[in-house]
Structures are given as C-alpha cells and as structure tokens.
Design an enzyme around this catalytic site. Structure first.
Site, PDB file in Angstrom:
ATOM      1  N   ASP A 125      -0.443  20.771  55.264  1.00 45.71           N
ATOM      2  CA  ASP A 125      -0.521  20.344  53.955  1.00 45.71           C
ATOM      3  C   ASP A 125       0.769  20.237  53.320  1.00 45.71           C
ATOM      4  O   ASP A 125       1.613  21.478  53.499  1.00 45.71           O
ATOM      5  CB  ASP A 125      -1.555  21.107  53.170  1.00 45.71           C
ATOM      6  CG  ASP A 125      -1.751  20.424  52.026  1.00 45.71           C
ATOM      7  OD1 ASP A 125      -2.191  19.198  51.960  1.00 45.71           O
ATOM      8  OD2 ASP A 125      -1.805  20.623  50.883  1.00 45.71           O
ATOM      9  N   HIS A 132       3.992  16.134  40.558  1.00 51.84           N
ATOM     10  CA  HIS A 132       3.242  17.389  40.798  1.00 51.84           C
ATOM     11  C   HIS A 132       4.002  18.466  40.755  1.00 51.84           C
ATOM     12  O   HIS A 132       3.772  19.526  40.228  1.00 51.84           O
ATOM     13  CB  HIS A 132       2.317  17.162  42.046  1.00 51.84           C
ATOM     14  CG  HIS A 132       1.419  18.627  42.279  1.00 51.84           C
ATOM     15  ND1 HIS A 132       0.709  19.092  41.479  1.00 51.84           N
ATOM     16  CD2 HIS A 132       1.620  19.396  43.402  1.00 51.84           C
ATOM     17  CE1 HIS A 132       0.221  20.055  42.143  1.00 51.84           C
ATOM     18  NE2 HIS A 132       0.680  20.539  43.118  1.00 51.84           N
ATOM     19  N   GLU A 199      -7.636  19.420  44.397  1.00 52.61           N
ATOM     20  CA  GLU A 199      -6.342  18.815  44.432  1.00 52.61           C
ATOM     21  C   GLU A 199      -6.665  17.342  45.194  1.00 52.61           C
ATOM     22  O   GLU A 199      -6.973  17.322  46.413  1.00 52.61           O
ATOM     23  CB  GLU A 199      -5.377  19.610  45.469  1.00 52.61           C
ATOM     24  CG  GLU A 199      -4.797  20.649  45.057  1.00 52.61           C
ATOM     25  CD  GLU A 199      -3.707  21.493  45.707  1.00 52.61           C
ATOM     26  OE1 GLU A 199      -3.375  20.864  46.647  1.00 52.61           O
ATOM     27  OE2 GLU A 199      -2.977  22.194  45.040  1.00 52.61           O
ATOM     28  N   ARG A 237      -6.659  29.143  42.543  1.00 47.59           N
ATOM     29  CA  ARG A 237      -5.429  29.240  41.839  1.00 47.59           C
ATOM     30  C   ARG A 237      -5.092  30.810  41.750  1.00 47.59           C
ATOM     31  O   ARG A 237      -3.932  31.334  41.748  1.00 47.59           O
ATOM     32  CB  ARG A 237      -5.358  28.782  40.651  1.00 47.59           C
ATOM     33  CG  ARG A 237      -5.471  27.206  40.638  1.00 47.59           C
ATOM     34  CD  ARG A 237      -4.362  26.394  41.716  1.00 47.59           C
ATOM     35  NE  ARG A 237      -4.690  24.965  41.627  1.00 47.59           N
ATOM     36  CZ  ARG A 237      -3.756  24.311  42.380  1.00 47.59           C
ATOM     37  NH1 ARG A 237      -3.169  24.783  43.190  1.00 47.59           N
ATOM     38  NH2 ARG A 237      -3.899  22.802  42.532  1.00 47.59           N
ATOM     39  N   LYS A 253      -6.179  29.077  49.959  1.00 49.32           N
ATOM     40  CA  LYS A 253      -6.517  27.625  50.347  1.00 49.32           C
ATOM     41  C   LYS A 253      -7.389  27.594  51.590  1.00 49.32           C
ATOM     42  O   LYS A 253      -7.879  26.297  51.925  1.00 49.32           O
ATOM     43  CB  LYS A 253      -4.945  27.121  50.852  1.00 49.32           C
ATOM     44  CG  LYS A 253      -4.080  26.929  49.622  1.00 49.32           C
ATOM     45  CD  LYS A 253      -4.203  25.783  48.888  1.00 49.32           C
ATOM     46  CE  LYS A 253      -3.380  25.374  48.114  1.00 49.32           C
ATOM     47  NZ  LYS A 253      -3.223  24.046  47.172  1.00 49.32           N
ATOM     48  N   THR A 257     -11.581  22.632  53.215  1.00 51.77           N
ATOM     49  CA  THR A 257     -10.864  21.475  52.773  1.00 51.77           C
ATOM     50  C   THR A 257     -11.631  20.380  53.018  1.00 51.77           C
ATOM     51  O   THR A 257     -12.129  20.087  54.399  1.00 51.77           O
ATOM     52  CB  THR A 257      -9.532  21.337  53.716  1.00 51.77           C
ATOM     53  OG1 THR A 257      -8.661  22.380  53.406  1.00 51.77           O
ATOM     54  CG2 THR A 257      -8.707  19.880  53.378  1.00 51.77           C
ATOM     55  N   GLU A 360      -2.840  21.038  36.483  1.00 52.63           N
ATOM     56  CA  GLU A 360      -2.003  20.185  35.605  1.00 52.63           C
ATOM     57  C   GLU A 360      -2.773  19.671  34.360  1.00 52.63           C
ATOM     58  O   GLU A 360      -2.486  19.405  33.400  1.00 52.63           O
ATOM     59  CB  GLU A 360      -1.360  19.092  36.450  1.00 52.63           C
ATOM     60  CG  GLU A 360      -0.542  19.422  37.862  1.00 52.63           C
ATOM     61  CD  GLU A 360      -0.466  18.508  38.543  1.00 52.63           C
ATOM     62  OE1 GLU A 360       0.290  17.421  38.409  1.00 52.63           O
ATOM     63  OE2 GLU A 360      -1.135  18.339  39.689  1.00 52.63           O
TER      64      GLU A 360
END
Length: 412
Positions: A125, A132, A199, A237, A253, A257, A360
C-alpha cells in the site's frame, strides 16, 4: 438455474450510457445460483457472462484460460492474451451472429454470488496523494514548517501489508482489537479500536510476473499490470498511532482490506488516462516520467457512509502514478508475482469535500460529520462504508468501476 436456460430479460438490452456496457467488460469470479462452482465472469449491464462456457461454445483458443475458478491463469497469460481475449469478448457481445450461442451463458447479476476475483500474492500500500499527505502532516505535526516528510517528493512511500486478509466487497469487517495509548495515558491499554476508519483507494492488479533482480521500468507498466479496482484500506487509527514508529503500519492495517468483485482492464480506461500533477522536484531517472505516456487516471470516486455521500475524491490529483509505484516497488530487484496487489494510498482532493478518510474529513475527530443517523467522527458498529467510481469512456460514455462495500461488526 440450469446452466443453459436463457436468463430473464435480454442481456444484450443494455441501456445507452450504462456504465457497464460493452465498452467496459470488467472481469470477476462468480458462482451461479444454486451452485458453489466458481466461474470467470464478465459483466455486461446487469448480467454476468460465463466467459469460460461462452469461449468453449465458440471454440475460442483461450477457453482454457477462462475455465478456472480464479482470474490468476488469465492474469499470468500476459498482455497479448489480455488484448486478444478482450477483442474476442467485444465481438461476442456486439456481433449479432454470436447472440444465439452465448445467450444461454448469461446469468442475472442479482442471482449470482461474487467471490474474490483473484488469489492475492503480495499486497503493498502506498501514500501517493499530496493532499492526503499534507492533511495528515498538519493533523499530527501542526508545528512543523512542512507537513510533508523530507522524502515525500522524491519517492512513492509505501509499506507491505497482509495479503491473507484481502476480502471481496460485501464481506463484513470485525472491529479489530489491539494496543492503543493516548498522549495522556501513562501506559498502553488493550481493547477494541475506537477510531476505526476507511481509506478510499484504487488497487492495481499485477498479471505478468518479473524475475527477481530485474527492475520493472516505467515503460513496462502495461506489460505487467492487468487492471485496477476500488480498494478500501480499513484503518484502526488509534492502534496505528501507537505502533507505527519506527517501522510503520502493522496491526492497525492488517485486519482487513476490501476490494471490488470486478477488475477493470487497463484497456477499458484508455480515454481516462491523464497526466499527473506538475512535479515540483527533479526525479531520479527510474521515476522520471516526463517523456512517458500519461499514467494518471481520471477516476471519480464517491464515498458513502450508511448510504449518505460524505466525499468525492478525484484520483486525477494523485502525485505518484501507478507506473512510478511499480517501478519503485521493483527497483531494488524485488520480483513481481501474478496476483500481486498494490494500493494507491488514500485518494484526497484539494477541497474538504474530497477527502478520502474520516481522519481528514473530521480532522482527527475535531469536526464530526452530520449523518442522517447521527454524528460520526469514526465508524461505529453497524456502519456500512461504500466506494463507487466511474471514469470517462469512449464517445462520452462512462466506465463504471465495481463498488466496494463493507459493514462493521462488533469485536469478537
């Protein structure tokens, strides 16, 4: 449904302007209704063509490549085979003389089960959106004179992920647990993530492998990469923040996915190719794409939470292209394998409504989103996140990308 029954509705009756018309033809793997047998399928409108059965019925020399329960043999066949099969499929679906032969091999999309379309080899990734990266830098390093790290404009930053937890769209995602430590905590705690995020990314699927010790040049991108798909790199996070120094993401992570059930061939996206943003730093020769054909893509992504649109990130703003990422990924001699998957990194545009993550969009929880079912800083149990996208196609058409959706389940 018996395999040779004519499906409900005319599969060739695709409305003009449909994003999954004969100009698109993405590949997937499906199981027909009442069967667990997996077949390579090609989407046309709201139907799926059993590509292997159609190829066999028409005596195609490529029938054996399409008669597998995964796309990997097709991916490994290389660019000449990819182009030949796409031309054949286009003829089968547009030349009237083929209709009687292949109509029995269509299935309504609503009746089939869609599976992970390829066996994932390695997963990498990246972190390729300048918008970003600047947002993240401003959030976590507000006093730094430059929100970008010193290496960001010189190489595509990335990390190796976990291929075994790549799942197909529609798979539920269990909230992960792990260590987390807030700045005010005296010691780390263990428990479910309280800052679960999405994401919005684009994944690139490698077909033809490369030899170990042989870097892949920018000009060879289309010889190795078969196609692309939408990708959601789920992120915890709080777990990520505690673990990532100094080696980068790990448990924050690796739990899941999500990728689309449909892989769009690069050949379907020729009209969507665009130059990347202007470079602000000189690049080393292996990354210098100033004399190469454009390898950016104009993909228009939409992010929804529980059916409510929260963002529309434009992929055309990505600073590092997929060709540069592939070149950097192999410049040290690392080999490519059929089924390798690499993600673009979060796609974010310059405006607040174009940010590709809740980190964000809510500015790390400071500015909650107002959704019809309540405010959100990060995902709650039961929330469903969905990515959709389209790209410009030939003659004013749109090329649809298969959606990626996933629902958050409580921790086990």
């Amino acid at each position: 449904m018996p395999p040779f029954d004519v499906p409900e509705g005319d599969p060739f009756d695709v409305p003009e302007g449909h994003p999954f018309g004969p100009h698109n033809l993405p590949y997937g793997v499906f199981a027909p209704a009442g069967s667990e047998t997996r077949r390579v399928g090609v989407r046309l409108g709201d139907h799926v063509l059993d590509a292997g059965a159609a190829a066999q019925a028409l005596g195609s020399p490529y029938a054996s490549l399409l008669a597998h329960p995964t796309l990997n043999p097709l991916l490994a066949a290389g660019r000449t085979a990819w182009s030949d099969i796409r031309r054949a499929l286009t003829a089968w679906l547009t030349v009237p003389s083929h209709r009687e032969t292949i109509t029995p091999h269509f299935h309504p999309l609503s009746s089939v089960t869609l599976n992970l379309p390829f066996e994932v080899a390695d997963y990498v990734d990246f972190y390729a959106s300048e918008n970003h990266a600047r947002n993240v830098g401003q959030i976590f390093r507000p006093d730094s004179p430059d929100p970008l790290t010193p290496n960001w404009k010189h190489l595509p930053i990335g990390y190796h992920g976990r291929s075994g937890t790549v799942v197909v769209s529609g798979t539920d995602v269990v909230r992960p647990s792990g260590q987390r430590k807030a700045p005010t905590d005296s010691a780390p705690l263990f428990g479910p993530s309280t800052r679960l995020d999405i994401e919005a990314e684009v994944g690139f699927v490698v077909g033809a492998p490369s030899d170990m010790g042989s870097p892949v040049a920018l000009s060879s991108f289309r010889d190795h990469v078969f196609g692309l798909c939408l990708l959601n790199d789920w992120s915890a996070r709080d777990i990520q923040a505690w673990e990532y120094v100094p080696l980068g993401p790990f448990l924050g992570k690796s739990f899941a996915t999500s990728v689309s059930a449909w892989i769009t061939p690069l050949d379907a996206l020729d009209e969507a190719r665009v130059p990347p943003p202007p470079r602000t730093h000189d690049l080393l020769p292996y990354l210098d794409d100033s004399t190469e054909d454009p390898c950016g893509y104009d993909l228009r992504i939409t992010v929804t939470i529980n059916g409510h649109t929260v963002s529309e990130p434009p992929f055309s703003t990505m600073y590092w292209t997929a060709a540069q990422q592939l070149a950097h990924m192999t410049v040290n001699g690392a080999s490519l394998r059929t089924g390798d998957l690499y993600g673009s990194g979060t796609v974010s545009g310059p405006s607040p409504t174009q940010r590709g993550s809740l980190l964000e969009l809510t500015w790390n929880g400071r500015d909650p989103l107002d959704l019809p079912n309540g405010k959100r800083t990060f995902l709650e149990d039961g929330d469903e996140a969905t990515l959709t996208a389209w790209a410009p196609g030939p003659n004013g058409t749109r090329v649809g990308l298969g959606e990626v959706t996933g629902r958050v389940l409580p921790p086990t």
